[in-house]
Scaffold this active site. Structure first.
Site, PDB file in Angstrom:
ATOM      1  N   HIS A  97       0.839  -1.199   0.000  1.00 53.32           N
ATOM      2  CA  HIS A  97       0.000   0.000   0.000  1.00 53.32           C
ATOM      3  C   HIS A  97       0.872   1.245   0.000  1.00 53.32           C
ATOM      4  O   HIS A  97       1.937   1.261   0.599  1.00 53.32           O
ATOM      5  CB  HIS A  97      -0.890   0.045   1.246  1.00 53.32           C
ATOM      6  N   GLU A 115      -1.690  -0.469   8.255  1.00 55.41           N
ATOM      7  CA  GLU A 115      -2.595  -1.461   8.823  1.00 55.41           C
ATOM      8  C   GLU A 115      -1.874  -2.319   9.842  1.00 55.41           C
ATOM      9  O   GLU A 115      -0.638  -2.323   9.886  1.00 55.41           O
ATOM     10  CB  GLU A 115      -3.197  -2.339   7.713  1.00 55.41           C
ATOM     11  N   HIS A 172       3.456  -7.428   1.619  1.00 53.48           N
ATOM     12  CA  HIS A 172       2.818  -8.308   2.593  1.00 53.48           C
ATOM     13  C   HIS A 172       1.724  -9.164   1.972  1.00 53.48           C
ATOM     14  O   HIS A 172       1.196  -8.829   0.900  1.00 53.48           O
ATOM     15  CB  HIS A 172       2.230  -7.501   3.756  1.00 53.48           C
ATOM     16  N   ARG A 192      -1.156  -4.638  -6.332  1.00 52.92           N
ATOM     17  CA  ARG A 192      -0.914  -6.078  -6.357  1.00 52.92           C
ATOM     18  C   ARG A 192       0.398  -6.332  -7.100  1.00 52.92           C
ATOM     19  O   ARG A 192       0.563  -5.950  -8.255  1.00 52.92           O
ATOM     20  CB  ARG A 192      -2.096  -6.739  -7.062  1.00 52.92           C
TER      21      ARG A 192
HETATM   22 ZN    ZN Z   1      -2.836  -4.905   3.076  1.00 54.25          ZN
END
Ligand code: ZN
Length: 311
Positions: A97, A115, A172, A192
């Site tokens: 991200h 996150e 991740h 992605r």
């Molecule tokens: Zn994520």
């Protein structure tokens, strides 16, 4: 003002999802249900309030029209958090991200995503991906262009109760057999990097190699988690991580606790195990709640565990 808002979660089907979210008492749309958005004011998948005087109202609308519930003048324009439970029956794509600055510039003013994960359950031998082994940006680029993902990614064993902080720019992936509670900035911007060459409706899902290369931080440095536990009669509060977007705790109730402290702004609470009461209101596994700003302290009773977050 002491109020508890019960939220109606939004369930999401995913290519890699399963049916284990039924363990949290949710009605699943299919056997490929990947995510429960338990606390969400994200426009396309916004939670509504269940019961009480705000019954049926959307969280994003309450945030705008009843700001005193959340902290009055101190609150930001949009609801800042998104809390999910994720059931990975299969591997999630390897992703990254952007941070807020990059997302603002390249994603029409969207937020980036920081996150963190609390691992609810993990199969024997399960792993997750956090970080990569490239030492320089050049090495990273070369390995990605050559498709050497196996060598590139840093894969580590995972078990129930583990906690991980995923900074923007960190490669991740949650992998098969793992159930995770995720607390994050309210954003849906994901790049992605690799999807194991899987097909969805006969097609590969798009990759975002250039943007991934822009945002991946090199070399990777793991974030150390140092949980701090505060025990009182009938309850235990463990603080896992503090960053500028959220602070995340685990609350473990066993018996009666007279005054579990909750400071300042509103808190979110996701009950992950057991059942009990908060100031006389019944809570059980799978419930997602908001305790309004200035709640002060709560009286808890029963035997349950919850993940608690505040901004
Ligand atoms: Zn994520």
């Amino acid at each position: 003002m002491k109020k508890i808002l019960y939220l109606q979660p939004v369930l999401q089907e995913r290519l890699w999802g399963g049916n284990r979210l039924a363990e949290y008492r949710y009605d699943l749309p299919s056997d490929h249900t990947g995510e429960c958005w338990g606390v969400s004011a994200y426009p396309s998948s916004c939670c509504t309030v269940r019961g009480g005087i705000y019954d049926g109202r959307r969280l994003d609308e309450l945030w705008k029209n009843e700001p005193e519930l959340f902290g009055g003048e101190e609150i930001t324009e949009d609801f800042p958090l998104l809390i999910k439970i994720i059931d990975a029956q299969e591997d999630l794509s390897i992703q990254v991200h952007p941070d807020d600055e990059y997302a603002k510039e390249h994603e029409n003013g969207a937020c980036g995503k920081t996150e963190c994960w609390y691992v609810l359950d993990a199969a024997e031998g399960a792993t997750i991906v956090i970080g990569h082994h490239a030492k320089t940006k050049e090495e990273l680029e070369e390995m990605i262009r050559d498709g050497k993902f196996r060598e590139l990614i840093r894969e580590i064993p995972v078990k129930a109760g583990d906690f991980f902080q995923i900074e923007p720019g960190t490669v991740h992936a949650i992998k098969a057999g793992t159930l995770v509670l995720e607390t994050q900035e309210s954003s849906d911007v994901t790049y992605r990097l690799y999807d194991y060459d899987r097909l969805q409706n006969g097609k590969k899902r798009p990759l975002h190699i250039e943007k991934s290369l822009d945002v991946i931080r090199t070399p990777f440095e793991p974030k150390e988690i140092r949980p701090v536990t505060c025990s009182m009669k009938g309850a235990k509060l463990t603080k896992y991580f503090d960053c500028r977007f959220y602070t995340v705790y685990k609350l473990e109730v066993d018996g009666t606790a007279e005054a579990v402290p909750l400071s300042g702004m509103f808190h979110t609470m996701s009950v992950i195990e057991g059942e009990g009461y908060i100031d006389g209101c019944r809570v059980e596994k799978g419930d997602h709640l908001i305790l309004t700003a200035g709640y002060g302290s709560m009286k808890t009773w029963g035997r349950f565990t919850a993940i608690v977050a505040r901004v």
